[in-house]
Design an enzyme around this catalytic site. Structure first.
Site, mmCIF file in Angstrom:
data_model
loop_
_atom_site.group_PDB
_atom_site.id
_atom_site.type_symbol
_atom_site.label_atom_id
_atom_site.label_comp_id
_atom_site.label_asym_id
_atom_site.label_seq_id
_atom_site.Cartn_x
_atom_site.Cartn_y
_atom_site.Cartn_z
ATOM 1 N N GLU A 46 0.699 -1.062 -0.048
ATOM 2 C CA GLU A 46 0.120 -0.081 -0.092
ATOM 3 C C GLU A 46 1.094 1.088 0.084
ATOM 4 O O GLU A 46 1.885 1.281 0.620
ATOM 5 C CB GLU A 46 -1.001 0.013 1.134
ATOM 6 C CG GLU A 46 -1.826 1.204 1.420
ATOM 7 C CD GLU A 46 -2.475 1.207 2.701
ATOM 8 O OE1 GLU A 46 -3.424 1.868 2.846
ATOM 9 O OE2 GLU A 46 -2.143 0.786 3.660
ATOM 10 N N LYS A 111 -9.657 2.844 -2.116
ATOM 11 C CA LYS A 111 -9.834 2.109 -0.700
ATOM 12 C C LYS A 111 -11.023 2.564 -0.223
ATOM 13 O O LYS A 111 -11.506 3.670 0.119
ATOM 14 C CB LYS A 111 -8.694 2.373 0.257
ATOM 15 C CG LYS A 111 -8.631 1.914 1.437
ATOM 16 C CD LYS A 111 -7.387 2.406 2.182
ATOM 17 C CE LYS A 111 -7.245 1.711 3.622
ATOM 18 N NZ LYS A 111 -6.154 2.098 4.242
ATOM 19 N N CYS A 145 -5.597 -2.913 2.705
ATOM 20 C CA CYS A 145 -4.987 -3.008 4.108
ATOM 21 C C CYS A 145 -6.631 -2.851 5.061
ATOM 22 O O CYS A 145 -6.877 -4.217 5.318
ATOM 23 C CB CYS A 145 -4.519 -1.477 4.382
ATOM 24 S SG CYS A 145 -3.473 -1.408 5.944
#
Length: 261
Positions: A46, A111, A145
């Site tokens: 990431e 995200k 994540c």
């Protein structure tokens, strides 16, 4: 595009130069060169250009990062997936997952679950629905994540083959990383891949990797724990997915519901 039964996937677990895109891009270019012709898909952490920074002003990527990844993918003849902080045309920022293929295709995933513990939601816009990247006959669910903590978001209703998490996941909570990656594989009857970083970032946060690939039954495919800078390559098999989904038809018993995203 011709499908492949066996897919070579390489995980790059590495430290990142804090808020230094030029240095990180140069480092990854060198790592990509070493993998030329040796793999089908390369996965990187990431925010691979900067580390997990909440200060994107002046260092966030623009759409030139698309060209960088497409070029490296074409040179190496492999696809690449990772995320970067990115400045949109309206001036806002996102933590954007990018899956580039050597043919020039680009799948974009922003995200969804911004990490409120670090104030990510105050800096970066959150994304919407999951994105499925298709390459060499495989379907990949792209995640980043903190998404890992939300199993409903990864629910396998689209018959994907692999769920991928790229992360900056700290030592303090690495036990959760290990457990949840394994759970995502078992509950979705898919390969689950997590690529984390190592080293220390500019805030003093420490990372010890534990990048891993779990097969459809939740078995580790990389010796655990992996806590050093390096590259690991594993082979995924489509026939293994088909074999166990036919034998163990758990996905057919999924509860029926929709998400309000």
């Amino acid at each position: 595009m011709k499908g492949k039964n066996e897919l070579r996937v390489s995980l790059i677990q590495t430290s990142l130069e804090w808020e230094n895109p030029q240095a990180n891009l140069a480092a990854f270019s060198d790592k990509f060169k070493q993998l030329k012709g040796k793999t089908d898909l390369v996965i990187i952490p990431e925010m691979f250009t900067t580390g997990f920074s909440m200060k994107p002003q002046g260092i966030a990527s623009d759409e030139k990062i698309y060209t960088y990844l497409k070029t490296r993918a074409a040179e190496g003849n492999f696809a690449i997936y990772g995320s970067s902080m990115l400045k949109k045309s309206d001036g806002s920022f996102v933590n954007r997952g990018l899956f580039a293929t050597p043919e020039g295709d680009l799948f974009i995933y922003d995200k969804r679950h911004t990490f409120t513990l670090a104030g990510e939601q105050k800096v970066y816009d959150k994304g919407g629905k999951p994105v499925m990247a298709e390459y060499l006959g495989w379907k990949f669910n792209l995640q980043i994540c903190y998404d890992l903590r939300f199993p409903v978001y990864a629910r396998n209703t689209q018959d994907y083959d692999v769920v991928i998490y790229v992360a900056n996941w700290p030592v303090l909570r690495v036990n959760a990383w290990d457990a949840l990656l394994k759970a995502r594989a078992i509950e979705n009857m898919a390969y689950s891949i997590g690529v984390n970083r190592v080293g220390t970032d500019g805030t003093g946060m420490n990372y010890n990797g534990h990048s891993q690939v779990y097969n459809i039954l939740g078995k580790e495919m990389i010796d655990h724990p992996w806590e050093t800078d390096g590259v690991k390559t594993v082979i995924l098999k489509k026939s293994e997915i088909e074999k166990y989904r036919e034998k163990l038809r758990f996905l057919g018993d999924r509860d029926a519901f929709t998400l309000d995203l």
